[in-house]
Design a protein around this motif. Structure first.
Motif, PDB file in Angstrom:
ATOM      1  N   TRP A  22     -11.354 -32.894  25.916  1.00 33.21           N
ATOM      2  CA  TRP A  22     -11.084 -34.180  25.291  1.00 33.21           C
ATOM      3  C   TRP A  22     -11.227 -34.100  23.769  1.00 33.21           C
ATOM      4  CZ3 TRP A  22      -8.711 -38.515  25.928  1.00 33.21           C
ATOM      5  CH2 TRP A  22      -9.034 -39.636  25.157  1.00 33.21           C
ATOM      6  N   SER A  23     -12.260 -33.408  23.296  1.00 33.40           N
ATOM      7  CA  SER A  23     -12.471 -33.269  21.847  1.00 33.40           C
ATOM      8  C   SER A  23     -11.317 -32.510  21.200  1.00 33.40           C
ATOM      9  CB  SER A  23     -13.791 -32.532  21.577  1.00 33.40           C
ATOM     10  OG  SER A  23     -14.896 -33.265  22.072  1.00 33.40           O
ATOM     11  N   ALA A  24     -10.853 -31.463  21.868  1.00 35.05           N
ATOM     12  CA  ALA A  24      -9.725 -30.689  21.328  1.00 35.05           C
ATOM     13  C   ALA A  24      -8.447 -31.514  21.318  1.00 35.05           C
ATOM     14  CB  ALA A  24      -9.530 -29.418  22.151  1.00 35.05           C
ATOM     15  N   MET A  25      -8.251 -32.333  22.349  1.00 37.75           N
ATOM     16  CA  MET A  25      -7.078 -33.215  22.386  1.00 37.75           C
ATOM     17  C   MET A  25      -7.087 -34.181  21.205  1.00 37.75           C
ATOM     18  SD  MET A  25      -6.465 -34.357  26.367  1.00 37.75           S
ATOM     19  CE  MET A  25      -5.205 -35.535  25.839  1.00 37.75           C
ATOM     20  N   LEU A  26      -8.237 -34.799  20.949  1.00 44.34           N
ATOM     21  CA  LEU A  26      -8.331 -35.741  19.844  1.00 44.34           C
ATOM     22  C   LEU A  26      -8.053 -35.068  18.511  1.00 44.34           C
ATOM     23  CD1 LEU A  26     -11.440 -37.924  20.798  1.00 44.34           C
ATOM     24  CD2 LEU A  26      -9.014 -38.521  20.963  1.00 44.34           C
ATOM     25  N   ARG A  27      -8.520 -33.836  18.351  1.00 41.09           N
ATOM     26  CA  ARG A  27      -8.287 -33.109  17.103  1.00 41.09           C
ATOM     27  C   ARG A  27      -6.798 -32.934  16.844  1.00 41.09           C
ATOM     28  NH1 ARG A  27      -7.729 -27.389  16.481  1.00 41.09           N
ATOM     29  NH2 ARG A  27      -7.891 -26.781  14.288  1.00 41.09           N
ATOM     30  N   VAL A  28      -6.051 -32.557  17.868  1.00 39.94           N
ATOM     31  CA  VAL A  28      -4.607 -32.345  17.701  1.00 39.94           C
ATOM     32  C   VAL A  28      -3.888 -33.674  17.499  1.00 39.94           C
ATOM     33  CG1 VAL A  28      -2.518 -31.473  18.816  1.00 39.94           C
ATOM     34  CG2 VAL A  28      -4.667 -30.218  19.048  1.00 39.94           C
TER      35      VAL A  28
END
Length: 273
Positions: A22-28
């Protein structure tokens, strides 16, 4: 902290994996929000192709069975949206390596799989929007879904699956290259991958050796599967992947994901060693 340092492996607990994904998704997604031009460019390319191929060249094209060329063309453009998923992920992965972002992420107690999975899922979400917008453009120029809604949903699912796989391929290549400029130059190689297919023209008019390459190109299987499911004009050809387009698409996706997914995670985890 040393550039080559990597944090100890993180236990692959489901909760931790979901959190890091989820954190990586938000970053992108935040990167897309700060750079809306990336999304605009993703949409502009197929729209320009509709105009150039559908109207400029379309009058000279002969569709198998005498169908509408723009109906023949649109599944090919949908597939190009999926293929183009390689470019931003490849360049983004190479940029992160070059700027040291990958090393900083590796030094944190984060799931390697979760980080990469989040990036690919974020791209999948954006590509869903792009596909929907391209479909609206297609409807505006005369493309129609001639099959059932269930078949159409299956076609879009195959396109999103192929896009998901292409982002893993792009991630692996970007991590391996490690330089944003080189990754940008490699993006040019997508042109023959897209052109030597059945996306824009029937392969029957190609020389025998070139037709064989085109018919066995994974993109051709995706395009043929979509044409069949949408009920649009098509020319299966003699090759197994175009005669059995849906199973061939699933097989190509399984093989590419099984190869590139683990290799990308391994390359991310061991970068700099």
């Amino acid at each position: 902290m040393a550039a080559g340092y990597a944090a100890p492996p993180v236990p692959s607990a489901p909760g931790r994996l979901l959190s890091d994904t989820w954190s990586a998704m938000l970053r992108v997604l935040l990167a897309y929000r700060r750079s809306p031009g990336i999304l605009a460019a993703s949409l502009a390319v197929p729209v320009v192709m509709v105009v150039v191929f559908g109207y400029v060249f379309g009058s000279a094209m002969r569709v198998p069975g005498g169908g509408n060329y723009r109906e023949f063309l649109m599944p090919g453009l949908f597939a190009m949206v999926a293929v183009n998923g390689m470019t931003p992920t490849m360049i983004g992965a190479a940029r992160d390596v070059g700027r040291g972002v990958t090393d900083r992420l590796r030094s944190m107690p984060l799931s390697r799989t979760g980080l990469l999975l989040g990036q690919t899922l974020a791209d999948l979400l954006v590509s869903t929007v792009v596909l929907a917008l391209v479909a609206v453009v297609g409807l505006a120029v005369g493309w129609r879904i001639r099959g059932g809604l269930a078949d159409a949903a299956e076609a879009f699912a195959l396109l999103l699956l192929f896009r998901f796989v292409m982002t893993w391929v792009g991630t692996l290549v970007g991590l391996a290259v490690g330089k944003e400029e080189t990754a940008g130059q490699l993006a040019v190689l997508l042109f023959p991958l897209a052109m030597v297919t059945n996306a824009y023209v029937p392969t029957a008019g190609m020389p025998g050796w070139l037709r064989t390459i085109a018919d066995w190109n994974p993109v051709s299987a995706v395009v043929q599967a979509c044409r069949e499911l949408f009920g649009n004009p098509s020319e299966p050809g003699p090759a197994w992947p175009t005669q059995h387009a849906v199973p061939a698409t699933l097989l190509w996706c399984a093989v590419l994901l099984a190869l590139c997914g683990p290799l990308a995670v391994r390359k991310f985890a061991t970068h700099g060693r």
